[in-house]
Design a protein around this motif. Structure first.
Motif, PDB file in Angstrom:
ATOM      1  N   ARG A  63       0.686  -1.465   0.059  1.00 27.92           N
ATOM      2  CA  ARG A  63       0.429   0.071  -0.303  1.00 27.92           C
ATOM      3  C   ARG A  63       1.025   1.175   0.075  1.00 27.92           C
ATOM      4  NH1 ARG A  63      -5.412   1.157   1.027  1.00 27.92           N
ATOM      5  NH2 ARG A  63      -5.386  -1.383   1.928  1.00 27.92           N
ATOM      6  N   ARG A  64       1.880   1.563   0.649  1.00 26.74           N
ATOM      7  CA  ARG A  64       2.819   2.848   0.882  1.00 26.74           C
ATOM      8  C   ARG A  64       3.527   2.653  -0.301  1.00 26.74           C
ATOM      9  NH1 ARG A  64       3.418   0.380   6.101  1.00 26.74           N
ATOM     10  NH2 ARG A  64       5.436  -1.083   5.579  1.00 26.74           N
ATOM     11  N   ARG A  65       3.633   1.563  -1.038  1.00 23.33           N
ATOM     12  CA  ARG A  65       4.286   1.580  -2.264  1.00 23.33           C
ATOM     13  C   ARG A  65       3.839   2.363  -3.188  1.00 23.33           C
ATOM     14  NH1 ARG A  65       8.947   3.072  -4.965  1.00 23.33           N
ATOM     15  NH2 ARG A  65       9.382   1.621  -7.155  1.00 23.33           N
ATOM     16  N   LEU A  66       2.905   1.494  -3.913  1.00 26.76           N
ATOM     17  CA  LEU A  66       1.478   1.798  -4.383  1.00 26.76           C
ATOM     18  C   LEU A  66       1.042   3.385  -4.722  1.00 26.76           C
ATOM     19  CD1 LEU A  66      -0.695  -0.950  -4.624  1.00 26.76           C
ATOM     20  CD2 LEU A  66       1.039  -0.532  -6.488  1.00 26.76           C
ATOM     21  N   ALA A  67       0.639   3.600  -3.462  1.00 27.81           N
ATOM     22  CA  ALA A  67       0.436   5.315  -2.225  1.00 27.81           C
ATOM     23  C   ALA A  67       1.335   6.132  -3.149  1.00 27.81           C
ATOM     24  CB  ALA A  67       0.779   5.579  -0.914  1.00 27.81           C
ATOM     25  N   ASP A  68       2.456   5.809  -2.568  1.00 27.32           N
ATOM     26  CA  ASP A  68       3.662   6.744  -3.330  1.00 27.32           C
ATOM     27  C   ASP A  68       4.100   6.633  -4.810  1.00 27.32           C
ATOM     28  OD1 ASP A  68       5.183   6.943  -0.819  1.00 27.32           O
ATOM     29  OD2 ASP A  68       5.798   5.265  -0.355  1.00 27.32           O
ATOM     30  N   LEU A  69       4.004   5.961  -5.517  1.00 27.24           N
ATOM     31  CA  LEU A  69       3.981   6.145  -7.239  1.00 27.24           C
ATOM     32  C   LEU A  69       2.626   7.199  -7.726  1.00 27.24           C
ATOM     33  CD1 LEU A  69       4.520   2.216  -7.608  1.00 27.24           C
ATOM     34  CD2 LEU A  69       6.333   4.331  -8.425  1.00 27.24           C
ATOM     35  N   GLY A  70       1.706   7.262  -6.684  1.00 25.51           N
ATOM     36  CA  GLY A  70       0.399   7.921  -6.698  1.00 25.51           C
ATOM     37  C   GLY A  70      -0.628   6.716  -7.131  1.00 25.51           C
ATOM     38  N   PHE A  71      -0.970   5.884  -7.412  1.00 32.17           N
ATOM     39  CA  PHE A  71      -1.735   5.262  -6.974  1.00 32.17           C
ATOM     40  C   PHE A  71      -2.641   5.204  -5.557  1.00 32.17           C
ATOM     41  CE2 PHE A  71       0.418   2.890  -9.217  1.00 32.17           C
ATOM     42  CZ  PHE A  71      -0.144   2.501 -11.060  1.00 32.17           C
ATOM     43  N   THR A  72      -4.219   5.470  -5.754  1.00 32.38           N
ATOM     44  CA  THR A  72      -5.612   5.445  -5.449  1.00 32.38           C
ATOM     45  C   THR A  72      -5.825   4.171  -4.735  1.00 32.38           C
ATOM     46  OG1 THR A  72      -5.820   7.237  -5.466  1.00 32.38           O
ATOM     47  CG2 THR A  72      -7.352   5.951  -4.028  1.00 32.38           C
ATOM     48  N   VAL A  73      -5.474   3.739  -3.629  1.00 34.49           N
ATOM     49  CA  VAL A  73      -5.393   1.741  -2.818  1.00 34.49           C
ATOM     50  C   VAL A  73      -6.711   1.873  -2.412  1.00 34.49           C
ATOM     51  CG1 VAL A  73      -4.286  -0.191  -2.266  1.00 34.49           C
ATOM     52  CG2 VAL A  73      -2.651   2.190  -3.017  1.00 34.49           C
ATOM     53  N   VAL A 117       9.575   2.154 -14.541  1.00 39.06           N
ATOM     54  CA  VAL A 117      10.042   1.744 -12.857  1.00 39.06           C
ATOM     55  C   VAL A 117      10.394   0.559 -12.544  1.00 39.06           C
ATOM     56  CG1 VAL A 117       9.017   2.557 -10.059  1.00 39.06           C
ATOM     57  CG2 VAL A 117       8.578   4.411 -12.075  1.00 39.06           C
ATOM     58  N   PRO A 118      11.544   0.744 -12.328  1.00 42.90           N
ATOM     59  CA  PRO A 118      12.606  -1.112 -11.474  1.00 42.90           C
ATOM     60  C   PRO A 118      11.755  -1.323 -10.205  1.00 42.90           C
ATOM     61  CG  PRO A 118      13.356   0.612 -10.717  1.00 42.90           C
ATOM     62  CD  PRO A 118      12.980   1.587 -11.350  1.00 42.90           C
ATOM     63  N   GLU A 119      11.230  -2.867 -10.255  1.00 45.46           N
ATOM     64  CA  GLU A 119      10.644  -3.550  -8.843  1.00 45.46           C
ATOM     65  C   GLU A 119      10.940  -2.861  -8.006  1.00 45.46           C
ATOM     66  OE1 GLU A 119      12.593  -4.928 -10.934  1.00 45.46           O
ATOM     67  OE2 GLU A 119      11.979  -6.806 -11.978  1.00 45.46           O
ATOM     68  N   ALA A 120      10.326  -2.742  -7.010  1.00 49.79           N
ATOM     69  CA  ALA A 120      10.977  -2.825  -5.460  1.00 49.79           C
ATOM     70  C   ALA A 120      10.285  -3.212  -4.169  1.00 49.79           C
ATOM     71  CB  ALA A 120      10.912  -0.494  -5.480  1.00 49.79           C
ATOM     72  N   PRO A 121      10.418  -2.963  -2.692  1.00 49.10           N
ATOM     73  CA  PRO A 121       9.062  -4.504  -2.106  1.00 49.10           C
ATOM     74  C   PRO A 121       8.152  -3.128  -1.794  1.00 49.10           C
ATOM     75  CG  PRO A 121      11.807  -2.975  -1.104  1.00 49.10           C
ATOM     76  CD  PRO A 121      11.872  -3.370  -2.657  1.00 49.10           C
ATOM     77  N   GLY A 122       6.843  -4.007  -2.254  1.00 47.87           N
ATOM     78  CA  GLY A 122       5.590  -3.937  -2.508  1.00 47.87           C
ATOM     79  C   GLY A 122       5.444  -3.539  -3.792  1.00 47.87           C
TER      80      GLY A 122
END
Length: 295
Positions: free
Chosen positions: A25-35, A281-286
């Motif tokens: 959730r934190r990673r997706l939010a940092d990428l600008g997604f609404t979760v 954007v390369p792979e990252a935790p989450g």
């Protein structure tokens, strides 16, 4: 002799195993997604979905109860058994399944069996969904699975939305400007070895073969299988030329304003490269696979 009419199945969603929903959730939010809010399946897994305005979505999937999952797998739940196998072989994060929309999963199951690509018995279930305003709705689904024993780290299934999730329109608005999925990328040293699996799963005969692999259309999204040269050329990613079987590698998103997406990534300190007019954007935790953003 009249051949049966084919109706290509559109992309419905992607299953993205994650180690822990909070981190995803934190990673997706940092990428600008609404979760969306976390939700539990009745067989021990949980998700926190990202819904897109093209009627597709991402399903980050975590294990909420190992005991419930193990019991479901032993009882023949193909979804859970394949999730267990993926995590055992590839670790807790990645892209394990492409899901196709269908009006009739039972018919798909019969067709998959007749084609020799059935991935297990059908699955039907319901799960709740909490909306941003606090209300709770219910979604019900029927699934039919397709797989190839030569590709133990990937499968497909068709999903009949018997009762669609009541997705609030606010969940379709993403700060990064994403409006849909343009392409899903798999890799395999000899992509056409899996042409039959994809053709029958999508119910589409037309395939575009090229020097970097092959593509098949699934609604508004393209499913691509790339060889190592293609992965290097389009994503700057080196993959094994000898490790066989389909592997989920990347998701390509459509955005409304690439400059705004670039600015958001810079603001949130997101690592990315620019290749072919897209932000990679390369792979990252989450985030277990490459995410690419383009117009």
């Amino acid at each position: 002799m009249n051949l049966p009419t084919r109706t290509a199945r559109p992309l419905d969603h992607l299953v993205l195993p994650v180690a822990e929903l909070g981190r995803a959730r934190r990673r997706l939010a940092d990428l600008g997604f609404t979760v969306a809010e976390d939700a539990r399946h009745p067989f021990g897994t949980e998700n926190a979905c990202v819904f897109l305005s093209d009627n597709t979505y991402l399903e980050p999937l975590a294990v909420a109860s190992r005991e419930e999952c193990e019991a479901a797998a032993l009882a023949g739940n193909a979804f859970i058994a394949r999730d267990h196998a993926f995590r055992f072989r590839q670790g807790p994060e990645g892209l394990s399944a492409i899901v196709l929309g269908t009006p009739d999963a039972a018919a798909d199951h019969i067709r998959y069996r007749s084609c020799g690509i059935s991935g297990g018995e059908m699955l039907e279930f319901s799960r709740p969904m909490r909306l941003p305003d606090g209300r709770e709705g219910l979604g019900s689904f029927r699934l039919a699975f397709a797989a190839d024993l030569r590709a133990p780290d990937f499968f497909l299934f068709s999903c009949q939305r018997i009762r669609a999730l009541p997705v609030d329109s606010a969940l379709h608005n993403h700060e990064n400007g994403v409006v849909g999925i343009a392409e899903v990328v798999l890799s395999e040293p000899n992509p056409t070895d899996f042409q039959y699996l994809l053709q029958e799963a999508v119910d589409e005969r037309e395939v575009s073969a090229h020097s970097f692999g092959m593509d098949i259309q699934a609604g508004s999204a393209k499913l691509s299988v790339m060889n190592p040269a293609g992965m290097e050329a389009f994503y700057g990613r080196s993959v094994s030329a000898t490790e066989r079987g389909l592997r989920g590698r990347a998701v390509v998103f459509r955005v409304t304003d690439l400059e705004a997406t670039r600015a958001l990534f810079a603001q949130n300190d997101i690592e990315f490269a620019e290749m072919g007019g897209r932000l990679i954007v390369p792979e990252a935790p989450g985030q277990g696979v490459i995410f690419a953003f383009g117009v």
